[in-house]
Scaffold this motif. Structure first.
Motif, PDB file in Angstrom:
ATOM      1  N   TYR A 267      -6.803  -8.975  -6.212  1.00 34.99           N
ATOM      2  CA  TYR A 267      -6.649  -9.961  -7.288  1.00 34.99           C
ATOM      3  C   TYR A 267      -6.048  -9.353  -8.557  1.00 34.99           C
ATOM      4  N   ASP A 268      -6.447  -8.092  -8.849  1.00 35.32           N
ATOM      5  CA  ASP A 268      -5.931  -7.433 -10.048  1.00 35.32           C
ATOM      6  C   ASP A 268      -4.832  -6.423  -9.737  1.00 35.32           C
ATOM      7  N   PHE A 269      -4.851  -5.896  -8.514  1.00 35.70           N
ATOM      8  CA  PHE A 269      -3.943  -4.792  -8.179  1.00 35.70           C
ATOM      9  C   PHE A 269      -3.759  -4.790  -6.666  1.00 35.70           C
ATOM     10  N   SER A 270      -2.507  -4.593  -6.225  1.00 35.68           N
ATOM     11  CA  SER A 270      -2.198  -4.574  -4.792  1.00 35.68           C
ATOM     12  C   SER A 270      -1.861  -3.163  -4.326  1.00 35.68           C
ATOM     13  N   VAL A 271      -2.254  -2.859  -3.093  1.00 35.81           N
ATOM     14  CA  VAL A 271      -2.007  -1.537  -2.506  1.00 35.81           C
ATOM     15  C   VAL A 271      -1.448  -1.742  -1.104  1.00 35.81           C
ATOM     16  N   THR A 272      -0.407  -0.996  -0.781  1.00 33.92           N
ATOM     17  CA  THR A 272       0.202  -1.059   0.553  1.00 33.92           C
ATOM     18  C   THR A 272       0.811   0.302   0.869  1.00 33.92           C
ATOM     19  N   GLY A 273       1.439   0.426   2.031  1.00 36.40           N
ATOM     20  CA  GLY A 273       2.066   1.704   2.353  1.00 36.40           C
ATOM     21  C   GLY A 273       2.247   1.922   3.837  1.00 36.40           C
ATOM     22  N   VAL A 274       2.351   3.209   4.205  1.00 33.29           N
ATOM     23  CA  VAL A 274       2.518   3.645   5.591  1.00 33.29           C
ATOM     24  C   VAL A 274       1.380   4.615   5.883  1.00 33.29           C
ATOM     25  N   ALA A 275       0.582   4.320   6.904  1.00 34.33           N
ATOM     26  CA  ALA A 275      -0.609   5.144   7.153  1.00 34.33           C
ATOM     27  C   ALA A 275      -1.059   4.976   8.595  1.00 34.33           C
ATOM     28  N   ALA A 276      -1.861   5.935   9.068  1.00 40.60           N
ATOM     29  CA  ALA A 276      -2.496   5.777  10.367  1.00 40.60           C
ATOM     30  C   ALA A 276      -3.447   4.589  10.318  1.00 40.60           C
ATOM     31  N   ARG A 277      -3.591   3.925  11.444  1.00 40.36           N
ATOM     32  CA  ARG A 277      -4.359   2.678  11.480  1.00 40.36           C
ATOM     33  C   ARG A 277      -5.802   2.871  11.018  1.00 40.36           C
ATOM     34  N   LEU A 278      -6.435   3.993  11.389  1.00 38.84           N
ATOM     35  CA  LEU A 278      -7.826   4.228  11.007  1.00 38.84           C
ATOM     36  C   LEU A 278      -7.985   4.231   9.495  1.00 38.84           C
ATOM     37  N   TRP A 279      -7.059   4.918   8.783  1.00 38.68           N
ATOM     38  CA  TRP A 279      -7.126   4.958   7.323  1.00 38.68           C
ATOM     39  C   TRP A 279      -6.923   3.564   6.753  1.00 38.68           C
ATOM     40  N   ALA A 280      -5.982   2.826   7.329  1.00 40.63           N
ATOM     41  CA  ALA A 280      -5.702   1.478   6.814  1.00 40.63           C
ATOM     42  C   ALA A 280      -6.919   0.572   6.977  1.00 40.63           C
ATOM     43  N   GLU A 281      -7.592   0.662   8.113  1.00 40.56           N
ATOM     44  CA  GLU A 281      -8.725  -0.225   8.359  1.00 40.56           C
ATOM     45  C   GLU A 281      -9.966   0.215   7.597  1.00 40.56           C
ATOM     46  N   ASP A 282     -10.054   1.497   7.226  1.00 38.07           N
ATOM     47  CA  ASP A 282     -11.201   1.974   6.452  1.00 38.07           C
ATOM     48  C   ASP A 282     -11.078   1.669   4.967  1.00 38.07           C
ATOM     49  N   PHE A 283      -9.863   1.380   4.498  1.00 35.55           N
ATOM     50  CA  PHE A 283      -9.666   1.035   3.094  1.00 35.55           C
ATOM     51  C   PHE A 283     -10.380  -0.279   2.804  1.00 35.55           C
ATOM     52  N   ARG A 284     -10.854  -0.446   1.569  1.00 35.00           N
ATOM     53  CA  ARG A 284     -11.552  -1.670   1.190  1.00 35.00           C
ATOM     54  C   ARG A 284     -10.866  -2.353   0.021  1.00 35.00           C
TER      55      ARG A 284
END
Length: 355
Positions: A267-284
């Protein structure tokens, strides 16, 4: 126990035992059985070095990894595990060798002492002396990554330029007008690390194509560096509303810094990128990202190397992967701008209620 003793007990010549073991010349079925019975009785196992000399192969491949003193990222560990697993399925052993700095002696021994049949290189720079050394030695090799001269070697890589460019377009479509690229460490960027420089190329193309303001920051491969980098970006660029990154190890720090600043993702800030799936799914919340297929890449690198060892004169193959961007929950519409371009965020002074 050696071949001579087997020959004596089986009542055959040493050369017959050797042919029965190597299969280089035909041996009568009855003689082969007599030799095999003695081998089974004695529990003989051919010496690996002797077998390598006879076959001209070690059945071992080298995997050149970043220096052992550096903690490997999850993506790098996935590469290592997948290479070892694929090699085991092909009945090959893997010799790990660090390179860089004081570890270059290990790499030189790998190349010069005939320890391996071929080499897989990780963490490749645009200008990489290891590639030239392997070419001069005539040792088959495959890169996970590639140099600036992408025709000179056999490789498999991720399209970092194209993927980061697409993440910028995604953020622009959501209304973000100022975004940052959080890259890899200053040392890697300065050394010409391929993924970092190609990500910069894609980032530059993306912001220019969409008339978005872009900021780049180098970041160490750890959570603390990720936190410090985001804190610096928010201080220096209070109108920043989004970040894209190729630095998966920094993601926990990015998450922590945004939470400490009272910013809610997305809502205040967006985050995206290129990463291994485990890291992407562990992000909150889970990260909108191009998921790097590290496990598949390691297996394909082994398959390419087996081809190179079997037929080193064939033209080198090139595999460039562009996995789709998985839309998860870490990207959303840009927060509104007030007078003077000040960003109105839900978790900061002047922010309105969440939509």
């Amino acid at each position: 126990m050696n071949i001579g003793e087997i020959a004596r007990r089986a009542g055959v010549s040493r050369s017959t035992v050797s042919y029965a073991l190597s299969g280089k010349r035909p041996v009568a079925a009855s003689t082969r059985k007599r030799v095999q019975d003695v081998i089974d009785e004695l529990g003989y196992r051919p010496n690996a070095t002797a077998r390598a000399l006879k076959e001209g192969r070690t059945r071992t491949i080298g995997l050149v990894i970043p220096p052992a003193g550096n903690r490997l990222t999850h993506m790098q560990l996935d590469f290592v595990a997948s290479v070892v697993d694929a090699a085991a399925r092909a009945d090959l052993d893997v010799l790990l060798s660090p390179s860089g700095g004081d570890h270059d002696r290990s790499f030189e021994r790998l190349v010069s002492e005939s320890r391996v049949d071929g080499v897989i290189l990780m963490e490749i720079r645009l200008e990489d002396s290891r590639v030239g050394r392997l070419q001069r030695a005539g040792l088959p090799f495959v890169g996970i990554g590639h140099t600036a001269d992408d025709q000179a070697m056999c490789w498999i890589d991720v399209d970092y330029a194209g993927l980061i460019r697409h993440t910028v377009h995604h953020l622009a479509d959501l209304g973000h007008r100022k975004v940052a690229l959080l890259s890899r460490s200053p040392e890697l960027v300065a050394a010409g690390y391929g993924p970092a420089l190609r990500a910069r190329e894609g980032f530059t193309a993306g912001v220019n194509e969409r008339d978005v303001e872009g900021v780049e920051i180098a970041c160490g491969d750890d959570a603390r560096s990720g936190q410090e980098s985001i804190e610096e970006l928010l201080r220096s660029h209070p109108d920043l509303t989004a970040v894209t990154t190729i630095n998966e190890a920094a993601l926990p720090g990015i998450q922590r810094a945004l939470a400490d600043a009272g910013l809610t993702v997305p809502y205040d800030f967006s985050v995206t990128g290129v990463a291994a799936r485990l890291w992407a799914e562990d992000f909150r919340p889970p990260l909108t990202a191009a998921d790097v297929p590290a496990v598949d890449m390691g297996g394909q690198a082994v398959a390419l190397l087996i081809e190179r060892v079997a037929a080193p004169a064939t033209p080198p193959r090139h595999i460039l992967l562009a996995p789709p961007i998985s839309l998860r929950s870490s990207t959303g519409a840009a927060p509104m701008r007030g007078a003077g371009g000040v960003v109105s965020r839900t978790g900061r002074a002047g922010g309105g209620p969440r939509a």
